[in-house]
Design a protein around this motif. Structure first.
Motif, PDB file in Angstrom:
ATOM      1  N   ALA A 178     -12.524   7.073   5.273  1.00 41.76           N
ATOM      2  CA  ALA A 178     -13.455   5.940   5.359  1.00 41.76           C
ATOM      3  C   ALA A 178     -13.235   4.955   4.212  1.00 41.76           C
ATOM      4  CB  ALA A 178     -14.898   6.443   5.370  1.00 41.76           C
ATOM      5  N   ARG A 179     -13.072   5.468   3.012  1.00 44.41           N
ATOM      6  CA  ARG A 179     -12.862   4.590   1.846  1.00 44.41           C
ATOM      7  C   ARG A 179     -11.499   3.894   1.938  1.00 44.41           C
ATOM      8  NH1 ARG A 179     -13.936   0.752  -1.155  1.00 44.41           N
ATOM      9  NH2 ARG A 179     -13.148   0.813  -3.250  1.00 44.41           N
ATOM     10  N   ALA A 180     -10.471   4.625   2.366  1.00 42.22           N
ATOM     11  CA  ALA A 180      -9.144   4.016   2.496  1.00 42.22           C
ATOM     12  C   ALA A 180      -9.176   2.891   3.535  1.00 42.22           C
ATOM     13  CB  ALA A 180      -8.112   5.076   2.877  1.00 42.22           C
ATOM     14  N   GLN A 181      -9.842   3.134   4.657  1.00 40.76           N
ATOM     15  CA  GLN A 181      -9.946   2.113   5.708  1.00 40.76           C
ATOM     16  C   GLN A 181     -10.694   0.894   5.176  1.00 40.76           C
ATOM     17  OE1 GLN A 181     -12.087   3.390   9.188  1.00 40.76           O
ATOM     18  NE2 GLN A 181     -11.029   1.914  10.478  1.00 40.76           N
ATOM     19  N   GLN A 182     -11.748   1.127   4.414  1.00 33.34           N
ATOM     20  CA  GLN A 182     -12.520   0.030   3.828  1.00 33.34           C
ATOM     21  C   GLN A 182     -11.640  -0.815   2.894  1.00 33.34           C
ATOM     22  OE1 GLN A 182     -15.603   1.322   1.095  1.00 33.34           O
ATOM     23  NE2 GLN A 182     -16.893  -0.415   1.657  1.00 33.34           N
ATOM     24  N   LEU A 183     -10.805  -0.138   2.119  1.00 30.43           N
ATOM     25  CA  LEU A 183      -9.902  -0.854   1.217  1.00 30.43           C
ATOM     26  C   LEU A 183      -8.921  -1.720   2.007  1.00 30.43           C
ATOM     27  CD1 LEU A 183      -9.172   2.000  -1.332  1.00 30.43           C
ATOM     28  CD2 LEU A 183     -10.388  -0.144  -1.822  1.00 30.43           C
ATOM     29  N   LEU A 184      -8.341  -1.153   3.068  1.00 31.11           N
ATOM     30  CA  LEU A 184      -7.394  -1.919   3.885  1.00 31.11           C
ATOM     31  C   LEU A 184      -8.062  -3.123   4.529  1.00 31.11           C
ATOM     32  CD1 LEU A 184      -5.325   0.773   5.790  1.00 31.11           C
ATOM     33  CD2 LEU A 184      -4.737  -0.441   3.701  1.00 31.11           C
TER      34      LEU A 184
ATOM     35  N   GLY B 281      -0.382   0.658  12.641  1.00 30.15           N
ATOM     36  CA  GLY B 281       0.643   0.521  13.669  1.00 30.15           C
ATOM     37  C   GLY B 281       2.046   0.375  13.118  1.00 30.15           C
ATOM     38  N   VAL B 282       2.278   0.866  11.927  1.00 31.84           N
ATOM     39  CA  VAL B 282       3.613   0.837  11.311  1.00 31.84           C
ATOM     40  C   VAL B 282       3.878   2.198  10.670  1.00 31.84           C
ATOM     41  CG1 VAL B 282       3.608  -1.642  10.865  1.00 31.84           C
ATOM     42  CG2 VAL B 282       2.753  -0.066   9.104  1.00 31.84           C
ATOM     43  N   HIS B 283       5.127   2.478  10.450  1.00 36.42           N
ATOM     44  CA  HIS B 283       5.509   3.676   9.710  1.00 36.42           C
ATOM     45  C   HIS B 283       5.725   3.301   8.245  1.00 36.42           C
ATOM     46  CE1 HIS B 283       5.947   6.237  13.206  1.00 36.42           C
ATOM     47  NE2 HIS B 283       6.571   5.227  13.814  1.00 36.42           N
ATOM     48  N   ALA B 284       5.732   4.303   7.403  1.00 38.19           N
ATOM     49  CA  ALA B 284       6.026   4.074   5.988  1.00 38.19           C
ATOM     50  C   ALA B 284       7.376   3.375   5.891  1.00 38.19           C
ATOM     51  CB  ALA B 284       6.037   5.388   5.229  1.00 38.19           C
ATOM     52  N   GLY B 285       7.427   2.346   5.067  1.00 33.60           N
ATOM     53  CA  GLY B 285       8.643   1.552   4.917  1.00 33.60           C
ATOM     54  C   GLY B 285       8.635   0.290   5.758  1.00 33.60           C
TER      55      GLY B 285
ATOM     56  N   VAL C  36       0.869  -1.171   0.000  1.00 36.75           N
ATOM     57  CA  VAL C  36       0.000   0.000   0.000  1.00 36.75           C
ATOM     58  C   VAL C  36       0.906   1.220   0.000  1.00 36.75           C
ATOM     59  CG1 VAL C  36      -1.732   1.293   1.292  1.00 36.75           C
ATOM     60  CG2 VAL C  36      -1.837  -1.219   1.234  1.00 36.75           C
ATOM     61  N   ASN C  37       0.813   1.999  -1.062  1.00 38.87           N
ATOM     62  CA  ASN C  37       1.642   3.190  -1.183  1.00 38.87           C
ATOM     63  C   ASN C  37       0.774   4.415  -1.413  1.00 38.87           C
ATOM     64  OD1 ASN C  37       4.560   2.383  -1.185  1.00 38.87           O
ATOM     65  ND2 ASN C  37       3.707   0.921  -2.637  1.00 38.87           N
ATOM     66  N   VAL C  38       0.990   5.422  -0.591  1.00 34.07           N
ATOM     67  CA  VAL C  38       0.258   6.670  -0.705  1.00 34.07           C
ATOM     68  C   VAL C  38       1.103   7.642  -1.515  1.00 34.07           C
ATOM     69  CG1 VAL C  38      -0.756   8.589   0.581  1.00 34.07           C
ATOM     70  CG2 VAL C  38      -0.792   6.281   1.555  1.00 34.07           C
TER      71      VAL C  38
ATOM     72  N   THR D 150       6.381  -3.178   7.527  1.00 35.93           N
ATOM     73  CA  THR D 150       5.353  -4.177   7.246  1.00 35.93           C
ATOM     74  C   THR D 150       4.640  -4.520   8.539  1.00 35.93           C
ATOM     75  OG1 THR D 150       6.685  -5.067   5.430  1.00 35.93           O
ATOM     76  CG2 THR D 150       4.981  -6.508   6.328  1.00 35.93           C
ATOM     77  N   THR D 151       3.332  -4.715   8.451  1.00 29.48           N
ATOM     78  CA  THR D 151       2.569  -5.078   9.654  1.00 29.48           C
ATOM     79  C   THR D 151       3.091  -6.397  10.222  1.00 29.48           C
ATOM     80  OG1 THR D 151       0.895  -6.180   8.285  1.00 29.48           O
ATOM     81  CG2 THR D 151       0.483  -3.875   8.891  1.00 29.48           C
ATOM     82  N   SER D 152       2.906  -6.582  11.519  1.00 28.16           N
ATOM     83  CA  SER D 152       3.455  -7.768  12.192  1.00 28.16           C
ATOM     84  C   SER D 152       2.881  -9.068  11.646  1.00 28.16           C
ATOM     85  CB  SER D 152       3.233  -7.675  13.703  1.00 28.16           C
ATOM     86  OG  SER D 152       1.846  -7.604  13.983  1.00 28.16           O
ATOM     87  N   ASP D 153       1.681  -9.020  11.063  1.00 27.90           N
ATOM     88  CA  ASP D 153       1.095 -10.235  10.501  1.00 27.90           C
ATOM     89  C   ASP D 153       1.529 -10.476   9.055  1.00 27.90           C
ATOM     90  OD1 ASP D 153      -0.300  -8.247   9.181  1.00 27.90           O
ATOM     91  OD2 ASP D 153      -2.283  -8.892   9.878  1.00 27.90           O
ATOM     92  N   GLY D 154       2.376  -9.587   8.531  1.00 28.64           N
ATOM     93  CA  GLY D 154       2.874  -9.746   7.166  1.00 28.64           C
ATOM     94  C   GLY D 154       1.840  -9.445   6.102  1.00 28.64           C
ATOM     95  N   ARG D 155       0.749  -8.829   6.493  1.00 29.63           N
ATOM     96  CA  ARG D 155      -0.345  -8.571   5.544  1.00 29.63           C
ATOM     97  C   ARG D 155      -0.074  -7.374   4.658  1.00 29.63           C
ATOM     98  NH1 ARG D 155      -5.793  -6.075   5.995  1.00 29.63           N
ATOM     99  NH2 ARG D 155      -5.064  -5.198   7.956  1.00 29.63           N
TER     100      ARG D 155
END
Length: 154
Positions: free
Chosen positions: A144-150, A102-106, A77-79, A108-113
């Motif tokens: 709201a739309r960005a959260q829905q996409l994630l 819960g991560v900064h740009a660069g 996911v890149n903004v 990866t989430t802890s679940d690797g998703r």
């Protein structure tokens, strides 16, 4: 580390170039496609193939943001944070995504998703703020739309 098939594809790219080094970007792309990222071992092997010092290969990998030196999440996911997108909320959207994931740009989430990042320009200024998920552009976003996409990403 590099498969026989990838090595053959690299040799084919080298054969197209008047100078061997001209095929370096293509070789890195091929190795990344094979392994998902460019590990230090992979960069050392590419350096041997091109008769370069490994730091020369590392410099190329670190210069281009489409090369990845670390394993990435299942989704990227890149903004877009160009000036236009920033003026229309791109950097705010990035901050919201960082807080939500819960991560900064660069990272990866802890679940690797999800691997979160930002890009300087994705070429869709008229539809900012926007982001790219894997190879798909999502335009004219609000939180709201960005959260829905994630939330829809596995």
């Amino acid at each position: 580390m590099v498969s026989v098939e990838t090595r053959a594809a690299i040799d084919a790219e080298i054969a197209k170039m008047p100078e061997k080094r001209g095929a370096l970007l293509a070789a890195l792309r091929l190795v990344q496609e094979e392994h998902g990222h460019l590990s230090l071992e992979a960069m050392e092997e590419v350096a041997r193939i091109f008769e370069l010092h490994p730091t020369e290969v590392l410099e190329v990998v670190s210069f281009y943001n489409h090369f990845r030196a670390q394993p990435r999440g299942r989704h990227e996911v890149n903004v877009c944070t160009s000036l236009t997108c920033s003026l229309r909320g791109g950097r705010g959207l990035l901050r919201q995504l960082q807080a939500y994931l819960g991560v900064h740009a660069g990272q990866t989430t802890s679940d690797g998703r999800i691997s979160l990042g930002h890009e300087e320009c994705l070429g869709a200024c008229g539809n900012a703020p926007m982001l790219r998920i894997d190879d798909a552009y999502h335009l004219d976003l609000d939180w709201a739309r960005a959260q829905q996409l994630l939330d829809g990403l596995e």
